[in-house]
Design a protein around this motif. Structure first.
Motif, PDB file in Angstrom:
ATOM      1  N   ALA A 198     -45.187 -22.813  50.918  1.00 26.92           N
ATOM      2  CA  ALA A 198     -45.659 -22.691  52.293  1.00 26.92           C
ATOM      3  C   ALA A 198     -45.789 -24.052  52.958  1.00 26.92           C
ATOM      4  N   SER A 199     -46.353 -25.020  52.248  1.00 25.24           N
ATOM      5  CA  SER A 199     -46.537 -26.349  52.824  1.00 25.24           C
ATOM      6  C   SER A 199     -45.206 -27.056  53.037  1.00 25.24           C
ATOM      7  N   ALA A 200     -44.235 -26.811  52.158  1.00 23.22           N
ATOM      8  CA  ALA A 200     -42.923 -27.427  52.325  1.00 23.22           C
ATOM      9  C   ALA A 200     -42.236 -26.918  53.590  1.00 23.22           C
ATOM     10  N   GLU A 201     -42.357 -25.628  53.865  1.00 27.49           N
ATOM     11  CA  GLU A 201     -41.758 -25.087  55.085  1.00 27.49           C
ATOM     12  C   GLU A 201     -42.359 -25.724  56.330  1.00 27.49           C
ATOM     13  N   ILE A 202     -43.677 -25.868  56.340  1.00 30.48           N
ATOM     14  CA  ILE A 202     -44.340 -26.488  57.489  1.00 30.48           C
ATOM     15  C   ILE A 202     -43.973 -27.968  57.568  1.00 30.48           C
ATOM     16  N   GLY A 203     -43.894 -28.645  56.418  1.00 29.05           N
ATOM     17  CA  GLY A 203     -43.521 -30.050  56.412  1.00 29.05           C
ATOM     18  C   GLY A 203     -42.129 -30.286  56.955  1.00 29.05           C
ATOM     19  N   VAL A 251     -46.696 -39.273  66.730  1.00 34.51           N
ATOM     20  CA  VAL A 251     -47.492 -39.800  65.617  1.00 34.51           C
ATOM     21  C   VAL A 251     -48.270 -38.695  64.901  1.00 34.51           C
ATOM     22  N   PRO A 252     -48.954 -37.767  65.610  1.00 37.43           N
ATOM     23  CA  PRO A 252     -49.609 -36.672  64.880  1.00 37.43           C
ATOM     24  C   PRO A 252     -48.630 -35.773  64.128  1.00 37.43           C
ATOM     25  N   ALA A 253     -47.425 -35.579  64.682  1.00 36.62           N
ATOM     26  CA  ALA A 253     -46.428 -34.787  63.961  1.00 36.62           C
ATOM     27  C   ALA A 253     -46.046 -35.464  62.656  1.00 36.62           C
ATOM     28  N   ALA A 254     -45.908 -36.790  62.684  1.00 35.53           N
ATOM     29  CA  ALA A 254     -45.613 -37.524  61.453  1.00 35.53           C
ATOM     30  C   ALA A 254     -46.775 -37.418  60.469  1.00 35.53           C
ATOM     31  N   TRP A 255     -48.004 -37.441  60.976  1.00 33.46           N
ATOM     32  CA  TRP A 255     -49.177 -37.291  60.114  1.00 33.46           C
ATOM     33  C   TRP A 255     -49.159 -35.933  59.406  1.00 33.46           C
ATOM     34  N   VAL A 256     -48.885 -34.868  60.151  1.00 30.28           N
ATOM     35  CA  VAL A 256     -48.821 -33.536  59.541  1.00 30.28           C
ATOM     36  C   VAL A 256     -47.688 -33.465  58.527  1.00 30.28           C
ATOM     37  N   MET A 257     -46.582 -34.095  58.838  1.00 28.40           N
ATOM     38  CA  MET A 257     -45.462 -34.144  57.899  1.00 28.40           C
ATOM     39  C   MET A 257     -45.888 -34.766  56.578  1.00 28.40           C
ATOM     40  N   PHE A 258     -46.542 -35.912  56.627  1.00 22.23           N
ATOM     41  CA  PHE A 258     -47.017 -36.568  55.402  1.00 22.23           C
ATOM     42  C   PHE A 258     -48.040 -35.696  54.671  1.00 22.23           C
ATOM     43  N   MET A 259     -48.966 -35.093  55.421  1.00 19.79           N
ATOM     44  CA  MET A 259     -49.989 -34.260  54.807  1.00 19.79           C
ATOM     45  C   MET A 259     -49.362 -33.046  54.129  1.00 19.79           C
ATOM     46  N   ALA A 260     -48.403 -32.417  54.780  1.00 24.44           N
ATOM     47  CA  ALA A 260     -47.766 -31.234  54.215  1.00 24.44           C
ATOM     48  C   ALA A 260     -47.038 -31.557  52.921  1.00 24.44           C
ATOM     49  N   PHE A 261     -46.291 -32.647  52.903  1.00 23.02           N
ATOM     50  CA  PHE A 261     -45.571 -33.015  51.691  1.00 23.02           C
ATOM     51  C   PHE A 261     -46.532 -33.504  50.609  1.00 23.02           C
ATOM     52  N   GLY A 262     -47.683 -34.054  51.021  1.00 19.99           N
ATOM     53  CA  GLY A 262     -48.696 -34.402  50.037  1.00 19.99           C
ATOM     54  C   GLY A 262     -49.259 -33.171  49.353  1.00 19.99           C
ATOM     55  N   SER A 280     -53.791 -31.267  62.984  1.00 26.34           N
ATOM     56  CA  SER A 280     -54.289 -30.872  61.662  1.00 26.34           C
ATOM     57  C   SER A 280     -54.740 -29.422  61.674  1.00 26.34           C
ATOM     58  N   LEU A 281     -55.373 -28.981  62.763  1.00 29.56           N
ATOM     59  CA  LEU A 281     -55.739 -27.579  62.915  1.00 29.56           C
ATOM     60  C   LEU A 281     -54.495 -26.703  62.924  1.00 29.56           C
ATOM     61  N   ALA A 282     -53.442 -27.181  63.578  1.00 26.00           N
ATOM     62  CA  ALA A 282     -52.193 -26.426  63.609  1.00 26.00           C
ATOM     63  C   ALA A 282     -51.626 -26.267  62.200  1.00 26.00           C
ATOM     64  N   TYR A 283     -51.701 -27.325  61.395  1.00 29.33           N
ATOM     65  CA  TYR A 283     -51.233 -27.227  60.013  1.00 29.33           C
ATOM     66  C   TYR A 283     -52.060 -26.207  59.228  1.00 29.33           C
ATOM     67  N   GLY A 284     -53.383 -26.272  59.363  1.00 32.74           N
ATOM     68  CA  GLY A 284     -54.236 -25.325  58.651  1.00 32.74           C
ATOM     69  C   GLY A 284     -53.967 -23.891  59.068  1.00 32.74           C
TER      70      GLY A 284
END
Length: 253
Positions: free
Chosen positions: A90-95, A56-67, A203-207
């Protein structure tokens, strides 16, 4: 949008990246330990339900990154500033990374619970943004690349709410939302606390990944200055001493 780029710039410092890297590592490690050994297993699904704390957190980061891709793409089309294209890339690669992780974890969770590998509109979302990254390699100029990518980044975001609402709109084996839903969450208190902690850690990992990728992107841009754009050295007029002997004697004759 300006605040978003300013925040990424602040996180781009080496010291800030070190602090965020340590916090990310500690948060992810704590999520694994708590999710595996502290909270109890689900009464129905058993231990396989523990995948929820990473899926579930991975899906959250996915949505946040594409946002962020969507916001940065719109900002580039509005301002024409290449820094927004850098943020979107950069965000697309992480997403894409977290989208693939979401699919893998969802499949591992769905197989023993539902008897089938889980594959839905999330796979379409992954293909859209893999195409986005591929498109960036095709364009023959930075301006054209940024413009084409921005259009795809905006149009491709349409699939994000479809993925999120697919379990509500269509009957499927996937369970209904238990946290992000109308009304109170339907999970136990300890499970909800662990899940919220996992949201913060991911979320920290995404940042952290965004800060590192932005720093690498700036270095790539600096090293990609074409040789033809550098001023050519001025030709030096030859002196008599540099000419052959016969030519020099003829010039004095």
């Amino acid at each position: 949008m300006r605040h978003l780029y300013r925040a990424l710039s602040v996180l781009g410092g080496y010291r800030a990246q070190r602090v965020m890297g340590v916090a990310t590592l500690a948060g992810l490690a704590a999520t694994v330990v708590i999710g595996l050994f502290v909270v109890p297993p689900d009464a129905t699904q058993g231990n396989v339900q523990r995948l929820m704390y990473v899926h579930v957190p991975a899906a959250w980061v996915m949505f946040m990154a594409f946002g962020v891709v969507f916001i940065a793409s719109a900002a580039y089309l509005k301002t024409g500033r290449i820094r927004w294209d850098r943020v979107a890339a950069a965000s697309a690669e992480i997403g894409v990374l977290f989208c693939a992780l979401t699919i893998v974890l969802g499949s591992l969770w769905g197989r023993p619970v539902w008897g089938t590998w889980w594959l839905t509109t999330t796979a379409v979302l992954l293909l859209i943004y893999v195409g986005y990254l591929s498109l960036r390699k095709v364009a023959d100029s930075p301006a054209r690349r940024a413009k084409w990518a921005a259009v795809v980044g905006i149009v491709g975001f349409i699939d994000v709410p479809i993925v999120h609402q697919s379990v509500v709109w269509w009957r499927s084996l996937h369970q209904q939302a238990t946290v992000l839903r109308l009304g109170a969450p339907t999970v136990a208190g300890s499970m909800l606390a662990t899940l919220l902690f996992a949201f913060v850690a991911f979320s920290l990992a995404y940042g952290y990944l965004m800060a590192v990728r932005m720093r690498v992107g700036r270095l790539e841009d600096r090293s990609a200055v074409p040789v033809s754009s550098r001023p050519a050295p001025r030709a030096r007029r030859p002196r008599p001493a540099d000419l052959p002997t016969s030519v020099a004697s003829d010039s004095h004759a």
